[in-house]
Design a protein around this motif. Structure first.
Motif, PDB file in Angstrom:
ATOM      1  N   LYS A 136       0.848  -1.195   0.000  1.00  0.00           N
ATOM      2  CA  LYS A 136       0.000   0.000   0.000  1.00  0.00           C
ATOM      3  C   LYS A 136       0.878   1.237   0.000  1.00  0.00           C
ATOM      4  O   LYS A 136       1.878   1.299   0.722  1.00  0.00           O
ATOM      5  N   GLU A 137       0.497   2.213  -0.792  1.00  0.00           N
ATOM      6  CA  GLU A 137       1.379   3.359  -1.004  1.00  0.00           C
ATOM      7  C   GLU A 137       1.646   4.127   0.288  1.00  0.00           C
ATOM      8  O   GLU A 137       2.794   4.495   0.568  1.00  0.00           O
ATOM      9  N   ALA A 138       0.622   4.378   1.071  1.00  0.00           N
ATOM     10  CA  ALA A 138       0.809   5.183   2.282  1.00  0.00           C
ATOM     11  C   ALA A 138       1.758   4.499   3.259  1.00  0.00           C
ATOM     12  O   ALA A 138       2.718   5.103   3.757  1.00  0.00           O
ATOM     13  N   SER A 139       1.504   3.239   3.541  1.00  0.00           N
ATOM     14  CA  SER A 139       2.372   2.519   4.472  1.00  0.00           C
ATOM     15  C   SER A 139       3.755   2.275   3.864  1.00  0.00           C
ATOM     16  O   SER A 139       4.754   2.221   4.584  1.00  0.00           O
ATOM     17  N   ARG A 140       3.803   2.140   2.522  1.00  0.00           N
ATOM     18  CA  ARG A 140       5.098   1.950   1.866  1.00  0.00           C
ATOM     19  C   ARG A 140       5.986   3.171   2.058  1.00  0.00           C
ATOM     20  O   ARG A 140       7.189   3.059   2.296  1.00  0.00           O
ATOM     21  N   ARG A 141       5.415   4.329   1.949  1.00  0.00           N
ATOM     22  CA  ARG A 141       6.201   5.556   2.155  1.00  0.00           C
ATOM     23  C   ARG A 141       6.692   5.662   3.596  1.00  0.00           C
ATOM     24  O   ARG A 141       7.806   6.130   3.847  1.00  0.00           O
ATOM     25  N   ALA A 142       5.884   5.216   4.503  1.00  0.00           N
ATOM     26  CA  ALA A 142       6.325   5.218   5.904  1.00  0.00           C
ATOM     27  C   ALA A 142       7.489   4.251   6.101  1.00  0.00           C
ATOM     28  O   ALA A 142       8.438   4.537   6.852  1.00  0.00           O
ATOM     29  N   LEU A 143       7.440   3.101   5.426  1.00  0.00           N
ATOM     30  CA  LEU A 143       8.525   2.122   5.552  1.00  0.00           C
ATOM     31  C   LEU A 143       9.844   2.663   5.009  1.00  0.00           C
ATOM     32  O   LEU A 143      10.890   2.529   5.639  1.00  0.00           O
ATOM     33  N   MET A 144       9.799   3.284   3.823  1.00  0.00           N
ATOM     34  CA  MET A 144      11.043   3.751   3.208  1.00  0.00           C
ATOM     35  C   MET A 144      11.644   4.947   3.953  1.00  0.00           C
ATOM     36  O   MET A 144      12.832   5.239   3.800  1.00  0.00           O
ATOM     37  N   GLN A 145      10.835   5.602   4.759  1.00  0.00           N
ATOM     38  CA  GLN A 145      11.351   6.718   5.550  1.00  0.00           C
ATOM     39  C   GLN A 145      11.961   6.265   6.871  1.00  0.00           C
ATOM     40  O   GLN A 145      12.407   7.090   7.662  1.00  0.00           O
ATOM     41  N   SER A 146      11.989   4.946   7.079  1.00  0.00           N
ATOM     42  CA  SER A 146      12.569   4.395   8.304  1.00  0.00           C
ATOM     43  C   SER A 146      13.831   3.610   7.955  1.00  0.00           C
ATOM     44  O   SER A 146      13.746   2.446   7.538  1.00  0.00           O
ATOM     45  N   PRO A 147      15.021   4.206   8.078  1.00  0.00           N
ATOM     46  CA  PRO A 147      16.261   3.481   7.767  1.00  0.00           C
ATOM     47  C   PRO A 147      16.419   2.212   8.594  1.00  0.00           C
ATOM     48  O   PRO A 147      16.956   1.206   8.107  1.00  0.00           O
ATOM     49  N   GLN A 148      15.925   2.241   9.851  1.00  0.00           N
ATOM     50  CA  GLN A 148      16.040   1.065  10.693  1.00  0.00           C
ATOM     51  C   GLN A 148      15.229  -0.108  10.125  1.00  0.00           C
ATOM     52  O   GLN A 148      15.678  -1.259  10.135  1.00  0.00           O
ATOM     53  N   MET A 149      14.053   0.195   9.621  1.00  0.00           N
ATOM     54  CA  MET A 149      13.215  -0.854   9.048  1.00  0.00           C
ATOM     55  C   MET A 149      13.853  -1.441   7.788  1.00  0.00           C
ATOM     56  O   MET A 149      13.934  -2.663   7.621  1.00  0.00           O
ATOM     57  N   VAL A 150      14.337  -0.573   6.886  1.00  0.00           N
ATOM     58  CA  VAL A 150      14.944  -1.063   5.640  1.00  0.00           C
ATOM     59  C   VAL A 150      16.182  -1.893   5.947  1.00  0.00           C
ATOM     60  O   VAL A 150      16.403  -2.962   5.357  1.00  0.00           O
ATOM     61  N   ALA A 151      16.997  -1.424   6.901  1.00  0.00           N
ATOM     62  CA  ALA A 151      18.197  -2.178   7.275  1.00  0.00           C
ATOM     63  C   ALA A 151      17.824  -3.534   7.862  1.00  0.00           C
ATOM     64  O   ALA A 151      18.489  -4.548   7.603  1.00  0.00           O
ATOM     65  N   ALA A 152      16.740  -3.585   8.660  1.00  0.00           N
ATOM     66  CA  ALA A 152      16.299  -4.845   9.247  1.00  0.00           C
ATOM     67  C   ALA A 152      15.828  -5.813   8.159  1.00  0.00           C
ATOM     68  O   ALA A 152      16.096  -7.021   8.227  1.00  0.00           O
ATOM     69  N   VAL A 153      15.137  -5.299   7.143  1.00  0.00           N
ATOM     70  CA  VAL A 153      14.678  -6.147   6.038  1.00  0.00           C
ATOM     71  C   VAL A 153      15.870  -6.718   5.274  1.00  0.00           C
ATOM     72  O   VAL A 153      15.916  -7.913   4.944  1.00  0.00           O
ATOM     73  N   VAL A 154      16.862  -5.856   4.986  1.00  0.00           N
ATOM     74  CA  VAL A 154      18.057  -6.311   4.262  1.00  0.00           C
ATOM     75  C   VAL A 154      18.798  -7.378   5.064  1.00  0.00           C
ATOM     76  O   VAL A 154      19.229  -8.407   4.526  1.00  0.00           O
TER      77      VAL A 154
END
Length: 735
Positions: A170-188
């Motif tokens: 979902k676009e809204a929640s997706r934008r929130a995810l990409m604005q969280s470096p901690q979340m992206v790093a955890a996914v990687v």
């Protein structure tokens, strides 16, 4: 007061009327209500009116003679109620179909026109509300989900990855995810460390969804996502491979620094083996990644070669029909075709044949890329066999109006016909001469076309079984005048060089002498010879001759002199050459350091010396001394020509001079052949020229055009060696 009860009973009367006549007059129901007339007529006059003829629009309801159950209630509705029911049908308690007043299915009623944008507006408002809800939900959940992704329990991690994956869709929640470096790093980190296939699928899917936004690409790049994604290219799960290669493709396209990061992570070594997959869409993305990485980077090209890339790419071009895949693959081959190491590998893998299959494609971009690739490969494919179909297709493409198609087609034909008798014969028999002449006529001002076209004609008119036919064909298709015009300014030296060689070959056919003479070929050749010789003289002897537009002036001197040599076989042209005061220049060329120039200079003097007046001028210019030196040349052709000229000059000399010439001849030409010298001694030396024919070929004449050792080849034997092959273009030019 009496009218009120009557009005109250009116709906009942309408119902009775409908039951009797099964028609709706539109008075009560408004079924045929229209906009007021603008014709200044009365309010009850219908707009559909022509010559006092009135038409009344009605809506018919038939159901066994009984109207629909809710029809009477709809007839009793006010206009506002009907509009609200049409625009916001969800507000109705009864969901039955509303009665429509639409007569023509192709024309919407006003209410219908109003209903569509109203529904869109309502949907947009709902989306805005939901968007805000999604963003708030994701923002609150991200910290907790980040902790769960870092949990030691793999089941918890897997569940958390599934939730984050749903949020990333979902676009809204997706934008929130990409604005969280901690979340992206955890996914990687999770993607890199997991051994669970479902978790790997979810995490690669998350990064794939984020990669559709520039902010998401930057987050992935900063979080070290590229090395992790490269590792995922070894996954056995097809969906993981797809998400990984697609995400890397987006990074390569839009994220600065991504190309270098992929190279450092050994991305090329992981991508090339993927070319053996059989999914066309997956292969299209993979090949485009290879093109992005190889473009302008020689090291990447060599890595692709080392991993078997050329063979796999050629195999794709041979076996698939998916246009996008063929286009992306041809782009990779085009980039690799400028690499000296990849070029022979592509040719040996059958690249010329595989690419030629698609020259008849309906996709212009595919045809163009295949042509550029073939153009770059063609100088390494001059010895390839099985190119008959390609050559015939190229001849047909010369009828195109596309400049790029003509540039490539003429360049390929020029290269493939260089010193290849089979290819020359195929092109000649496929009407290639006529097609090339028409190409020169149509594109005389575009030197990228005229220069290779002239080179191709030069090759076709020399040293193969149909060469004489080709020489005559140029004349029969009115090609000599436009060819001669290519010698004029503002044409550059490469075009002039190719044209001079072509004229030299055309002169081998006696039938071409009159049209060449009438077209003014001789004075143009002499003028070019003088200019080129002056440029050579400006440089000190022994120094490297400079290039002008990639052409050495010594090559022009050699070419013009050689063409005049062949043309001088015609008596009228021979007289014209002498009249232009060229003999002093030819005598001066005998002192050249170039063996090729010495050969053609002594050759043209040999032809001119057939006339007594010309022989006297040659002698008066002091040609005897250099000719005596050339008798000892290691080149048999030069020595033979020099002997022939001295033989002519000495015919009216005194006995001592003639005896000295005989001694020189015996010491040079015939010291290894006593029988030939005996024959030469017994030859009568008459004073007259009138009845004297050409010199006996056994001793003096070097016959051009018969394939002898001294015949000028397509590439003019040393002097024109590399100039005939069209060199490949750089990455920057072709991409």
């Amino acid at each position: 007061m009496m009218e009120v009860p009557a009005m109250a009973k009116q709906p009942i009367k309408v119902t009775e009327w409908q039951q009797n006549y099964t028609y709706d007059s539109g008075i009560q129901s408004g079924a045929t209500t229209t906009a007021p007339s603008l014709s200044s007529k009365g309010p009850h006059v219908d707009e559909v009116e022509s010559y006092n003829t009135y038409s009344v629009k009605t809506t018919t309801f038939k159901q066994g003679g009984v109207p629909p159950p809710d029809l009477e209630s709809q007839l009793a509705m006010t206009r506002a109620q009907r509009v609200r029911a049409a625009v916001y049908p969800e507000t109705l308690e009864n969901t039955s179909v509303l009665m429509t007043t639409q007569i023509d299915p192709s024309q919407q009623t006003n209410v219908q026109k109003l209903a569509e944008p109203s529904q869109l507006l309502k949907t947009a408002i709902i989306h805005l509300i939901n968007y805000q809800d999604d963003a708030e939900l994701a923002t609150r959940a991200i910290p907790e989900l980040t902790k769960l992704l870092n949990d030691e329990d793999q089941v918890v991690v897997s569940k958390a990855a599934m939730i984050v994956n749903q949020l990333s869709k979902k676009e809204a929640s997706r934008r929130a995810l990409m604005q969280s470096p901690q979340m992206v790093a955890a996914v990687v980190r999770t993607m890199q460390n997991t051994s669970d296939m479902e978790t790997a699928r979810c995490t690669t899917s998350i990064l794939h969804n984020l990669s559709h936004h520039r902010e998401g690409l930057l987050s992935i790049f900063k979080s070290g996502g590229i090395p992790a994604l490269v590792r995922m290219l070894s996954s056995p799960v097809e969906s993981v491979l797809f998400y990984a290669i697609t995400t890397l493709h987006n990074l390569l396209l839009y994220q600065e620094g991504a190309k270098m990061a992929v190279r450092l992570a050994d991305g090329l070594q992981r991508m090339v083996p993927l070319l053996n997959k059989n999914n066309p869409k997956f292969l299209a993305i993979t090949t485009d990644c290879l093109q992005l990485l190889a473009y302008g980077n020689q090291e990447s090209k060599l890595i692709i070669l080392a991993n078997g890339g050329p063979e796999a790419l050629v195999q794709i071009m041979r076996n698939y029909n998916y246009e996008k895949l063929l286009w992306t693959t041809s782009r990779v081959l085009k980039v690799l075709s400028v690499c000296p190491s990849n070029k022979p590998a592509i040719v040996e893998a059958g690249g010329m044949q595989a690419l030629s299959k698609h020259l008849v494609s309906s996709s212009p971009r595919l045809v163009q890329n295949c042509l550029w690739t073939l153009r770059n490969l063609s100088d390494a494919a001059t010895k390839q066999e099985g190119l008959d179909s390609l050559l015939q297709t190229l001849v047909n493409l010369l009828g195109s109006d596309d400049v790029n198609v003509l540039t490539c087609s003429t360049g390929i034909l020029s290269n493939l016909t260089c010193n290849n008798n089979r290819n020359k014969t195929v092109v000649t028999q496929s009407n290639g001469i006529e097609a090339l002449i028409h190409t020169i006529l149509r594109a005389s001002e575009k030197e990228d076309i005229t220069e290779p076209a002239a080179c191709a004609l030069r090759h076709l008119t020399s040293r193969h079984s149909d060469a004489e036919f080709a020489q005559n064909s140029v004349r029969l298709h009115y090609g000599i005048p436009p060819v001669v015009k290519l010698l004029d300014p503002p044409h550059q030296w490469p075009v002039i060089k190719a044209t001079v060689g072509l004229i030299r070959n055309l002169a081998l056919c006696p039938g071409n002498h009159p049209p060449l003479r009438d077209a003014g070929a001789v004075p143009r050749l002499v003028q070019l010879l003088v200019k080129a010789h002056q440029d050579v003289q400006r440089n000190p002897s022994g120094t490297q001759q400079p290039y002008t537009d990639g052409v050495r002036m010594e090559e022009i001197v050699e070419g013009c002199t050689g063409a005049l040599h062949i043309l001088a076989r015609d008596p009228e042209i021979r007289y014209e050459i002498c009249r232009l005061n060229t003999i002093p220049l030819f005598v001066q060329l005998l002192y050249s350091n170039s063996e090729n120039i010495q050969r053609v200079a002594s050759g043209v003097l040999c032809e001119l010396a057939q006339d007594k007046a010309a022989a006297d001028i040659i002698d008066a210019e002091g040609a005897s001394a250099p000719l005596m030196e050339l008798l000892h040349s290691r080149n048999d052709g030069i020595a033979t020509y020099a002997a022939a000229v001295l033989f002519r000059i000495s015919e009216d000399k005194n006995v001592d001079y003639r005896k000295r010439i005989s001694m020189e001849l015996s010491n040079s030409l015939f010291k290894h052949d006593p029988a030939a010298w005996e024959m030469a001694q017994n030859m009568p030396m008459t004073d007259g020229y009138a009845d004297q024919g050409r010199y006996p070929p056994t001793h003096f004449d070097v016959v051009y055009g018969d394939g002898g050792d001294h015949d000028l080849m397509d590439d003019y034997h040393d002097g024109y060696n590399e100039g005939t092959l069209r060199q490949q273009y750089t990455d920057q030019f072709i991409s």
